[in-house]
Scaffold this motif. Sequence first.
Motif, PDB file in Angstrom:
ATOM      1  N   GLY A  96       0.599  -1.209  -0.074  1.00 30.39           N
ATOM      2  CA  GLY A  96       0.180  -0.043   0.067  1.00 30.39           C
ATOM      3  C   GLY A  96       0.743   1.399  -0.021  1.00 30.39           C
ATOM      4  O   GLY A  96       0.169   2.327   0.142  1.00 30.39           O
ATOM      5  N   CYS A  97       2.084   1.059  -0.071  1.00 31.39           N
ATOM      6  CA  CYS A  97       3.025   2.346  -0.194  1.00 31.39           C
ATOM      7  C   CYS A  97       2.978   3.205  -1.424  1.00 31.39           C
ATOM      8  O   CYS A  97       3.628   4.231  -1.406  1.00 31.39           O
ATOM      9  CB  CYS A  97       4.432   2.043   0.395  1.00 31.39           C
ATOM     10  SG  CYS A  97       5.342   1.338  -1.006  1.00 31.39           S
ATOM     11  N   LYS A  99       3.788   1.569  -4.689  1.00 27.31           N
ATOM     12  CA  LYS A  99       4.534   0.885  -5.939  1.00 27.31           C
ATOM     13  C   LYS A  99       3.612   0.669  -7.185  1.00 27.31           C
ATOM     14  O   LYS A  99       4.189   1.178  -8.085  1.00 27.31           O
ATOM     15  CB  LYS A  99       5.256  -0.443  -5.327  1.00 27.31           C
ATOM     16  CG  LYS A  99       5.841  -0.063  -4.221  1.00 27.31           C
ATOM     17  CD  LYS A  99       6.675  -1.614  -3.763  1.00 27.31           C
ATOM     18  CE  LYS A  99       5.518  -2.623  -3.335  1.00 27.31           C
ATOM     19  NZ  LYS A  99       4.813  -2.441  -2.278  1.00 27.31           N
ATOM     20  N   SER A 100       2.640   0.153  -7.204  1.00 25.85           N
ATOM     21  CA  SER A 100       1.546  -0.076  -8.132  1.00 25.85           C
ATOM     22  C   SER A 100       1.186   0.970  -8.765  1.00 25.85           C
ATOM     23  O   SER A 100       1.091   1.222  -9.855  1.00 25.85           O
ATOM     24  CB  SER A 100       0.721  -1.143  -7.876  1.00 25.85           C
ATOM     25  OG  SER A 100       1.046  -2.357  -7.632  1.00 25.85           O
ATOM     26  N   LYS A 104       1.198   2.427 -12.810  1.00 27.94           N
ATOM     27  CA  LYS A 104       0.241   2.794 -13.326  1.00 27.94           C
ATOM     28  C   LYS A 104       0.440   4.376 -13.920  1.00 27.94           C
ATOM     29  O   LYS A 104       0.126   4.520 -14.846  1.00 27.94           O
ATOM     30  CB  LYS A 104      -1.066   3.129 -12.504  1.00 27.94           C
ATOM     31  CG  LYS A 104      -1.669   1.649 -11.784  1.00 27.94           C
ATOM     32  CD  LYS A 104      -2.929   1.915 -11.004  1.00 27.94           C
ATOM     33  CE  LYS A 104      -2.926   0.802 -10.271  1.00 27.94           C
ATOM     34  NZ  LYS A 104      -4.161   1.176  -9.123  1.00 27.94           N
ATOM     35  N   TYR A 110      -2.890   6.684 -15.362  1.00 24.36           N
ATOM     36  CA  TYR A 110      -3.446   7.927 -14.788  1.00 24.36           C
ATOM     37  C   TYR A 110      -2.177   9.033 -15.141  1.00 24.36           C
ATOM     38  O   TYR A 110      -1.301   8.635 -15.520  1.00 24.36           O
ATOM     39  CB  TYR A 110      -3.325   7.894 -13.345  1.00 24.36           C
ATOM     40  CG  TYR A 110      -4.499   6.915 -12.895  1.00 24.36           C
ATOM     41  CD1 TYR A 110      -5.694   7.436 -12.729  1.00 24.36           C
ATOM     42  CD2 TYR A 110      -4.110   5.621 -12.824  1.00 24.36           C
ATOM     43  CE1 TYR A 110      -6.507   6.200 -12.157  1.00 24.36           C
ATOM     44  CE2 TYR A 110      -5.129   4.759 -12.028  1.00 24.36           C
ATOM     45  CZ  TYR A 110      -6.391   4.908 -11.950  1.00 24.36           C
ATOM     46  OH  TYR A 110      -7.107   4.119 -11.478  1.00 24.36           O
TER      47      TYR A 110
HETATM   48  N1  LIG Z   1      -7.887   2.733  -8.046  1.00 24.07           N
HETATM   49  C1  LIG Z   1      -7.752   3.166  -6.765  1.00 24.07           C
HETATM   50  N2  LIG Z   1      -8.453   4.285  -6.162  1.00 24.07           N
HETATM   51  C2  LIG Z   1      -8.307   4.647  -4.819  1.00 24.07           C
HETATM   52  N3  LIG Z   1      -7.265   4.522  -4.097  1.00 24.07           N
HETATM   53  C3  LIG Z   1      -6.281   3.584  -4.527  1.00 24.07           C
HETATM   54  C4  LIG Z   1      -6.457   2.741  -5.975  1.00 24.07           C
HETATM   55  N4  LIG Z   1      -5.536   2.054  -6.076  1.00 24.07           N
HETATM   56  C5  LIG Z   1      -4.809   1.891  -5.183  1.00 24.07           C
HETATM   57  N5  LIG Z   1      -5.225   3.040  -4.263  1.00 24.07           N
HETATM   58  C6  LIG Z   1      -4.687   3.307  -2.680  1.00 24.07           C
HETATM   59  O1  LIG Z   1      -3.149   3.858  -3.105  1.00 24.07           O
HETATM   60  C7  LIG Z   1      -2.640   3.337  -2.237  1.00 24.07           C
HETATM   61  C8  LIG Z   1      -1.132   2.814  -2.806  1.00 24.07           C
HETATM   62  O2  LIG Z   1      -1.518   1.455  -3.405  1.00 24.07           O
HETATM   63  P1  LIG Z   1      -0.737   0.508  -4.608  1.00 24.07           P
HETATM   64  O3  LIG Z   1       0.133   1.575  -5.225  1.00 24.07           O
HETATM   65  O4  LIG Z   1      -1.517  -0.452  -4.816  1.00 24.07           O
HETATM   66  O5  LIG Z   1       0.488  -0.148  -3.253  1.00 24.07           O
HETATM   67  P2  LIG Z   1       1.490  -1.298  -3.264  1.00 24.07           P
HETATM   68  O6  LIG Z   1       2.775  -0.444  -2.874  1.00 24.07           O
HETATM   69  O7  LIG Z   1       1.161  -2.370  -2.352  1.00 24.07           O
HETATM   70  O8  LIG Z   1       1.746  -1.614  -4.891  1.00 24.07           O
HETATM   71  C9  LIG Z   1      -3.260   2.410  -1.103  1.00 24.07           C
HETATM   72  O9  LIG Z   1      -3.528   3.243  -0.070  1.00 24.07           O
HETATM   73  C10 LIG Z   1      -4.387   2.197  -2.084  1.00 24.07           C
HETATM   74  O10 LIG Z   1      -5.558   1.988  -1.207  1.00 24.07           O
END
Ligand SMILES: Nc1ncnc2c1ncn2[C@@H]1O[C@H](COP(=O)(O)OP(=O)(O)O)[C@@H](O)[C@H]1O
Length: 279
Positions: A96-97, A99-100, A104, A110
Motif C-alpha cells: 500500500g505504499c 509501488k503499483s 500505473k 493516470y
Molecule cells: N484505484 C484506486 N482508487 C483509490 N485508491 C487506490 C486505488 N488503487 C490504489 N489505491 C490506494 O493507493 C495506495 C497505494 O496502493 P498501491 O500503489 O497499489 O500499493 P503497493 O505499494 O502495495 O503496490 C493504497 O492506499 C491504496 O488503497
Amino acid sequence: MFVAAVAGVQGALVSIVSELAAANHGVLLFDHYLSVVRAESDLPVSRRPRPVRPLRRGIELPDVWFRYDDEHPWVLRGVDLFIPCGHSVALVGRNGCGKSTLVKLLCRFYDPTRGSIRWDGADLRDVPVADLRIHPTIAGLPRGYDTLLTRVFLGASDGADATAGVVLSGGQWQRVALARGLLRRQPDLMILDEPSAGLDAEAEHEVHSRLREHRRGRTSLLISHRLSAGRDADAIAVLAGGELVEQGTHGELMAGGSEYARLFTLQASGYERPMAGRP
Ligand SMILES: Nc1ncnc2c1ncn2[C@@H]1O[C@H](COP(=O)(O)OP(=O)(O)O)[C@@H](O)[C@H]1O
Ligand SMILES: [Mg+2]
C-alpha cells in the motif's frame, strides 16, 4: 377443437411476450455496449502529440505527486526518481505504499496530479495514449483479437474446439504475461510488478533467475516482496509514506542500517531460523 385453438393462441401469446422481454434485454445490453465503445478518453489528449521514440537517456520522475482523486489522500508525495536507460531499478516498500500506483503512472493509466513523467525529457502527457498500449501484441496472437484466454464465453458450437479458448490459472496467467514481456526483442522499459506473487516456490526461483539474466543491460523496474530478487539491481529505491526514503545499491543500503537493511534481514531470518523442537 375450440379448446385446442384457445390453448394454441395462449401459447403463441406467451412466446411473443417472452420474445419481447428477451429483445428488451438485448436492447439494454446494446446500450451498455454503445456506451463502452463511444466512451471518450479519460485522459486529456495533447494538442501537440509526440510519438514515443526508443529510450536513449532514461525516464525521469521529478517531484511527482499523485492521488486518485480529491477525496483520497496523497499516494505519492514528491517522488524523485530517475531510471537510467539500460539500468535495472528495484522498487521496494510495504503493502500500500504506492509501488503499483507508480507503475500505473508509468503506463499512463493516470497522469500525475502534480509534476510529470519524462521519457527522454518528453512529458508522457504529450504521448498519444494509443502509442503506449497494446495493439501490435494482440494482433500477433495466433487468432489475433479472437484468441480467448478463457472458456467462459464459448458458445455451444465451440464446445469441442480446444483452440477456441483456454483456461489459465492465476500463476499460469502470470507466466504468460511474463513470457509476452520477455519475447519482445528491444523492450525500451520492462516493468515487473510482483512478477512472482502467484507462483509456486520452484517457478518463482526459475522466474527470478531468468529475469536476472534478462534485465542485465536493459532498462527495467522490478517490484517484488521477495527482496532477494532485486538484490543485484543497479539501484534499489525504497518507498515509504509516498516518499522515496532511501536509494542505493544493495551493498550501500545494507551498510547504512537502513529500513531496507531491516526488512532484508527480517526476511532472511525467516529462512535461516531453525524450527523450535526440530533438529
Ligand atoms: N484505484 C484506486 N482508487 C483509490 N485508491 C487506490 C486505488 N488503487 C490504489 N489505491 C490506494 O493507493 C495506495 C497505494 O496502493 P498501491 O500503489 O497499489 O500499493 P503497493 O505499494 O502495495 O503496490 C493504497 O492506499 C491504496 O488503497
Ligand atoms: Mg502492488
